[in-house]
Design an enzyme around this catalytic site. Structure first.
Site, PDB file in Angstrom:
ATOM      1  N   GLY A   1      20.559  59.448  42.481  1.00 57.99           N
ATOM      2  CA  GLY A   1      19.406  59.599  41.605  1.00 57.99           C
ATOM      3  C   GLY A   1      19.107  61.034  41.224  1.00 57.99           C
ATOM      4  N   CYS A   2      17.894  61.241  40.749  1.00 59.27           N
ATOM      5  CA  CYS A   2      17.496  62.520  40.153  1.00 59.27           C
ATOM      6  C   CYS A   2      17.483  63.676  41.140  1.00 59.27           C
ATOM      7  CB  CYS A   2      16.111  62.387  39.517  1.00 59.27           C
ATOM      8  SG  CYS A   2      16.025  61.197  38.150  1.00 59.27           S
TER       9      CYS A   2
END
Length: 385
Positions: A159-160
């Site tokens: 993810g981010c």
């Protein structure tokens, strides 16, 4: 606080960023989304409102399907749903487009750092929007002419927060194995996973994600390295009672992302405590590299930490001009900040970088902008945080 000479420690010596050739106005994406929701007029109106207020004006995509009308966009069709690409098709598009974008960013980072591909000892590749084998790491080594013995560390599906995680991993490699040079390459093709929304929560993700790549070279700074970011202490933390607030699962027509509207509030609730752990009783820094996971996240951090507008400007500007690029975004923010410090002929300044991902995970790291090497500072020692 340990005092080390300038040529010890770990630093970001160079950064390179790249975007696909296709840009799309936020208003155009909003129209595509609304057209795909003709059977749900309330949801379509909500989509337009969200898209207008999320802080994004322009995004980039690797697929020109988004540039046409609603009738020709396969990802967000207004008619026949059978044309929507399968996950297999999306992965083939990822394999086709990820390497050129990542290669461009990597070459820029190497030039910016004054390094050659032969100097690299470790390669960390990051992505959560596509997978294939042999992967991006292998292809980059071949295209860049790197040694086949380069230590490869693929970081996938995180993810981010993964871009900042990779930078901290690279820092630890350099500190643990002096002489190492680490190339970090992040590539995210988020628009490959857009699909017609069935509920409001799905629209939050569609409102701000875009495509892009970024790379950085991490090593011990030397006298010829100008304007670098010295990497200090940092860590990753799982925030309590938040596991289900952000999920990212493989579906039949792309990856299914869920973002809870509670995320900004949760981050605001816990972030001040975590920054207290990171900084102790020391003064908070001037520079804030905040991953712009959305306008609400930047707003929350600014409100809780009582930041000035100029301290969140870099994050908001990246969000406005390119959107949320997942793991890639934090390097865009750090590069925008570094270039601005150079333009201002700024003195050394301390900063903090932060990124957020599923878990909920908060990745936090201290850093220092160090200006160009000159005889006036040649004899100085620089603190490693």
């Amino acid at each position: 606080m340990t005092q080390l000479n300038r040529n010890t420690g770990a630093a970001i010596l160079g950064i390179g960023t790249s975007l696909p050739i296709h840009s799309i106005a936020q208003s155009d994406v909003a129209e595509l989304i609304a057209s795909s929701l003709q059977d749900s007029p309330d949801l379509a109106r909500f989509a337009k409102r969200i898209f207008k207020s999320c802080g994004v004006e322009t995004r980039y995509t690797c697929d020109d399907s988004y540039l046409g009308s609603a009738e020709t966009c396969r990802y967000l069709p207004s008619g026949d749903q059978s044309v929507i690409p399968t996950t297999e098709e999306r992965m083939k598009k990822y394999q086709q487009e990820a390497l050129p974008l990542g290669l461009q960013a990597a070459e820029k980072a190497l030039r910016n750092a004054g390094q050659s591909s032969g100097d690299i000892t470790h390669l960390i590749t990051v992505s959560c929007t596509g997978q294939y084998l042999p992967g991006l790491d292998v292809m980059l080594i071949r295209k860049l002419g790197m040694s086949p013995r380069v230590n490869r560390l693929p970081l996938i599906f995180q993810g981010c927060a993964a871009g900042l995680k990779a930078i901290q991993m690279a820092r630890d490699v350099v500190l643990g194995a002096p002489g190492s040079k680490v190339l970090v390459v992040c590539v995210e093709l988020c628009t490959l996973h857009f699909q017609p929304a069935k509920e409001r929560e799905a629209l939050f993700a569609a409102s701000f994600f875009g495509d892009g790549a970024a790379a950085s070279v991490i090593g011990a700074p030397e006298s010829h390295n100008n304007h670098y970011l010295s990497l200090g202490s940092g860590y990753s933390v799982l925030l309590p009672d938040s596991t289900e607030e952000m999920t990212w699962e493989v579906g039949n027509i792309g990856y299914d992302l869920y973002l809870s509207p509670r995320i900004p509030k949760l981050l605001g609730t816990h972030l001040e405590t975590e920054l207290g752990v990171l900084f102790g009783n020391k003064k908070l820094p001037d520079l804030w590299a905040i991953h712009p996971g959305g306008r609400g996240i930047v707003d929350s951090v600014q409100d809780v930490m009582k930041l000035r507008d100029e301290q969140t400007h870099y994050s908001r500007e990246v969000l406005r001009t390119a959107g949320n690029l997942s793991s890639v975004t934090i390097m865009f923010v750090l590069e925008a900040m570094r270039l601005d410090m150079i333009a201002q002929e700024s003195a050394s300044k301390e900063g903090v970088a932060m990124a957020f991902g599923p878990g909920l995970t908060a990745e936090l790291m201290r850093f220092t902008f160090v200006p160009a090497y000159s005889s006036s500072i040649q004899e100085q020692n620089h603190a490693v945080l």
